[in-house]
Motif scaffolding. Structure first.
Motif, PDB file in Angstrom:
ATOM      1  N   GLN A  80      39.729  40.971  32.399  1.00 38.50           N
ATOM      2  CA  GLN A  80      40.488  42.151  32.818  1.00 38.50           C
ATOM      3  C   GLN A  80      40.658  42.135  34.340  1.00 38.50           C
ATOM      4  N   TYR A  81      41.734  41.520  34.806  1.00 39.56           N
ATOM      5  CA  TYR A  81      41.983  41.462  36.243  1.00 39.56           C
ATOM      6  C   TYR A  81      42.678  42.741  36.702  1.00 39.56           C
ATOM      7  N   VAL A  82      42.137  43.359  37.745  1.00 38.87           N
ATOM      8  CA  VAL A  82      42.810  44.508  38.349  1.00 38.87           C
ATOM      9  C   VAL A  82      43.540  44.090  39.625  1.00 38.87           C
ATOM     10  N   MET A  83      43.220  42.878  40.113  1.00 37.95           N
ATOM     11  CA  MET A  83      43.849  42.434  41.364  1.00 37.95           C
ATOM     12  C   MET A  83      43.639  40.943  41.537  1.00 37.95           C
ATOM     13  N   THR A  84      44.657  40.279  42.082  1.00 40.05           N
ATOM     14  CA  THR A  84      44.554  38.893  42.524  1.00 40.05           C
ATOM     15  C   THR A  84      45.024  38.845  43.967  1.00 40.05           C
ATOM     16  N   CYS A  85      44.267  38.179  44.848  1.00 38.88           N
ATOM     17  CA  CYS A  85      44.633  38.172  46.269  1.00 38.88           C
ATOM     18  C   CYS A  85      44.426  36.776  46.863  1.00 38.88           C
ATOM     19  N   ASP A  86      44.970  36.574  48.063  1.00 33.11           N
ATOM     20  CA  ASP A  86      44.920  35.274  48.731  1.00 33.11           C
ATOM     21  C   ASP A  86      43.830  35.181  49.785  1.00 33.11           C
ATOM     22  N   ASP A  87      43.076  36.243  49.994  1.00 32.78           N
ATOM     23  CA  ASP A  87      42.058  36.255  51.038  1.00 32.78           C
ATOM     24  C   ASP A  87      40.771  36.823  50.449  1.00 32.78           C
ATOM     25  N   ALA A  88      39.708  36.039  50.521  1.00 37.41           N
ATOM     26  CA  ALA A  88      38.432  36.482  49.945  1.00 37.41           C
ATOM     27  C   ALA A  88      37.914  37.743  50.617  1.00 37.41           C
ATOM     28  N   ARG A  89      38.269  37.950  51.875  1.00 36.02           N
ATOM     29  CA  ARG A  89      37.839  39.174  52.558  1.00 36.02           C
ATOM     30  C   ARG A  89      38.472  40.404  51.918  1.00 36.02           C
ATOM     31  N   THR A  90      39.716  40.243  51.466  1.00 36.02           N
ATOM     32  CA  THR A  90      40.386  41.355  50.778  1.00 36.02           C
ATOM     33  C   THR A  90      39.676  41.667  49.466  1.00 36.02           C
ATOM     34  N   ALA A  91      39.307  40.620  48.733  1.00 26.97           N
ATOM     35  CA  ALA A  91      38.570  40.826  47.486  1.00 26.97           C
ATOM     36  C   ALA A  91      37.265  41.567  47.754  1.00 26.97           C
ATOM     37  N   MET A  92      36.563  41.204  48.809  1.00 24.25           N
ATOM     38  CA  MET A  92      35.313  41.876  49.166  1.00 24.25           C
ATOM     39  C   MET A  92      35.554  43.340  49.524  1.00 24.25           C
ATOM     40  N   HIS A  93      36.615  43.596  50.248  1.00 20.80           N
ATOM     41  CA  HIS A  93      36.922  44.968  50.675  1.00 20.80           C
ATOM     42  C   HIS A  93      37.162  45.861  49.462  1.00 20.80           C
ATOM     43  N   TRP A  94      37.898  45.365  48.480  1.00 28.99           N
ATOM     44  CA  TRP A  94      38.188  46.156  47.288  1.00 28.99           C
ATOM     45  C   TRP A  94      36.921  46.375  46.460  1.00 28.99           C
ATOM     46  N   ALA A  95      36.068  45.376  46.403  1.00 28.85           N
ATOM     47  CA  ALA A  95      34.796  45.556  45.703  1.00 28.85           C
ATOM     48  C   ALA A  95      33.940  46.593  46.428  1.00 28.85           C
ATOM     49  N   ASP A  96      33.963  46.553  47.744  1.00 24.58           N
ATOM     50  CA  ASP A  96      33.208  47.510  48.543  1.00 24.58           C
ATOM     51  C   ASP A  96      33.682  48.942  48.300  1.00 24.58           C
ATOM     52  N   LEU A  97      34.973  49.089  47.985  1.00 22.92           N
ATOM     53  CA  LEU A  97      35.532  50.406  47.673  1.00 22.92           C
ATOM     54  C   LEU A  97      35.297  50.798  46.218  1.00 22.92           C
ATOM     55  N   GLN A  98      34.503  49.968  45.505  1.00 20.80           N
ATOM     56  CA  GLN A  98      34.088  50.260  44.129  1.00 20.80           C
ATOM     57  C   GLN A  98      35.231  50.167  43.121  1.00 20.80           C
ATOM     58  N   ILE A  99      36.268  49.361  43.444  1.00 15.12           N
ATOM     59  CA  ILE A  99      37.439  49.258  42.568  1.00 15.12           C
ATOM     60  C   ILE A  99      37.235  48.221  41.477  1.00 15.12           C
ATOM     61  N   GLY A 100      36.469  47.183  41.756  1.00 13.45           N
ATOM     62  CA  GLY A 100      36.262  46.146  40.763  1.00 13.45           C
ATOM     63  C   GLY A 100      35.225  45.146  41.220  1.00 13.45           C
ATOM     64  N   VAL A 101      35.086  44.075  40.438  1.00  8.03           N
ATOM     65  CA  VAL A 101      34.096  43.023  40.694  1.00  8.03           C
ATOM     66  C   VAL A 101      34.803  41.828  41.317  1.00  8.03           C
ATOM     67  N   ALA A 102      34.436  41.471  42.536  1.00  5.93           N
ATOM     68  CA  ALA A 102      35.065  40.350  43.238  1.00  5.93           C
ATOM     69  C   ALA A 102      34.353  39.044  42.885  1.00  5.93           C
ATOM     70  N   LEU A 103      35.136  38.002  42.652  1.00  7.14           N
ATOM     71  CA  LEU A 103      34.607  36.665  42.375  1.00  7.14           C
ATOM     72  C   LEU A 103      34.928  35.785  43.578  1.00  7.14           C
ATOM     73  N   VAL A 104      33.926  35.511  44.418  1.00  7.57           N
ATOM     74  CA  VAL A 104      34.147  34.836  45.708  1.00  7.57           C
ATOM     75  C   VAL A 104      32.981  33.886  46.002  1.00  7.57           C
ATOM     76  N   PRO A 105      33.145  32.973  46.983  1.00 13.37           N
ATOM     77  CA  PRO A 105      32.025  32.132  47.413  1.00 13.37           C
ATOM     78  C   PRO A 105      30.898  32.982  48.012  1.00 13.37           C
ATOM     79  N   ARG A 106      29.648  32.520  47.852  1.00 13.93           N
ATOM     80  CA  ARG A 106      28.492  33.295  48.314  1.00 13.93           C
ATOM     81  C   ARG A 106      28.550  33.568  49.819  1.00 13.93           C
ATOM     82  N   SER A 107      28.984  32.592  50.619  1.00 14.33           N
ATOM     83  CA  SER A 107      28.991  32.785  52.072  1.00 14.33           C
ATOM     84  C   SER A 107      29.869  33.961  52.477  1.00 14.33           C
ATOM     85  N   ILE A 108      31.006  34.121  51.804  1.00 12.60           N
ATOM     86  CA  ILE A 108      31.891  35.254  52.083  1.00 12.60           C
ATOM     87  C   ILE A 108      31.204  36.552  51.692  1.00 12.60           C
ATOM     88  N   ALA A 109      30.597  36.554  50.506  1.00  9.76           N
ATOM     89  CA  ALA A 109      29.938  37.768  50.026  1.00  9.76           C
ATOM     90  C   ALA A 109      28.853  38.221  50.991  1.00  9.76           C
TER      91      ALA A 109
END
Length: 293
Positions: free
Chosen positions: A214-243
């Protein structure tokens, strides 16, 4: 078509007026107009639409703008590199970095090296792996920090340590508080934020597990994925170093148990660029990045 004409063309396109372009180029307006007219005659198209208050580029002119920018930039880069070669480690190094390179760039070795070579300047461009890869092959970049997977043909690559992918979860998912790792099946009912870089990897993995994510978002920047996860919108799948770099304490970071979900940062250049003292010296500042046997 020559570089002088292309520089004149770009000045007119950017200024929108012959008078302003002539002033910027420090030339008289008649020679400028003549060069533009010669370029149009050679190409057999109108590059500008003449208006009472100035000019606008035509569709053909819009197309030429991109090529003209690349050609003039490449010309300037070539001139700088050739001049710098005879002076040793000096000049401008064009560096491309992906958004997830913060864990390796810059490091203490590089800072010490730059302090010892104060004639060296870094021109840093950010982009995704495929954009930077294209610029490497076009010789618009000297070195790039990329993220696997990508086509490594015709490149000299040095690899940083592999890192696991993680799931970055809003803290409301308390059922995972005591878990250190998650299986893909644990993500089946969760809203996912996908970093587009790993489209194929996750598509195949979920297909094998026989469930539709169930994808709620696809993005080109891992920082964006982290930001949306931080806003409690969904679960980001990213490299550990970014997280870990962008963790604000509002999320849970859990490794993915499947070991295929690994990725690496790569320090990449071309054989031609590596032959210069500047690039070779820069590459040597990352001893933790190693060539594959």
């Amino acid at each position: 078509m020559n570089l002088k004409q292309l520089r004149y063309f770009l000045a007119v396109a950017e200024e929108g007026q012959m008078t302003a372009a002539a002033k910027r180029l420090h030339v008289a307006q008649p020679p400028l107009s003549y060069q533009i007219k010669q370029l149009e005659l050679e190409l057999g198209v109108s590059l500008f639409k003449r208006l009472p208050q100035g000019v606008t580029v035509t569709a053909a002119g819009e197309l030429l703008v991109g090529y003209a920018q690349q050609l003039t930039q490449l010309s300037a880069t070539a001139e700088n590199k050739v001049r710098a070669l005879g002076r040793g480690i000096t000049g401008t190094l064009n560096l491309g970095t992906v958004s997830s390179s913060g864990g390796v760039m810059p490091n203490s070795n590089l800072l010490t090296w730059l302090e010892a070579h104060q004639d060296v300047q870094l021109e840093v461009s950010e982009g995704n792996t495929f954009e930077l890869l294209d610029d490497l092959h076009k010789r618009l970049l000297d070195v790039a920090i990329l993220r696997t997977p990508f086509n490594q043909q015709h490149l000299v690559c040095r690899y940083f340590a592999p890192e696991r992918m993680v799931a970055v979860l809003p803290k409301r998912y308390t059922q995972f508080t005591r878990r250190r790792q998650l299986r893909l099946a644990d993500l089946a009912e969760l809203p996912l934020i996908k970093y587009r870089r790993f489209n194929e990897l996750f598509h195949v993995a979920f297909l094998e597990q026989d469930f539709e994510p169930q994808y709620v978002m696809t993005c080109d920047d891992a920082r964006t994925a982290m930001h949306w996860a931080d806003l409690q919108i969904g679960v980001a799948l990213v490299p550990r170093s970014i997280a870990e770099t962008y963790d604000t304490g509002q999320v849970l970071i859990r490794s993915l148990a499947d070991r295929r979900f690994e990725t690496q940062l790569v320090l990449a250049t071309t054989p031609e660029s590596l032959a210069t003292p500047l690039v070779a010296g820069f590459m040597d500042q990352f001893p933790q990045a190693r060539a594959l046997d």
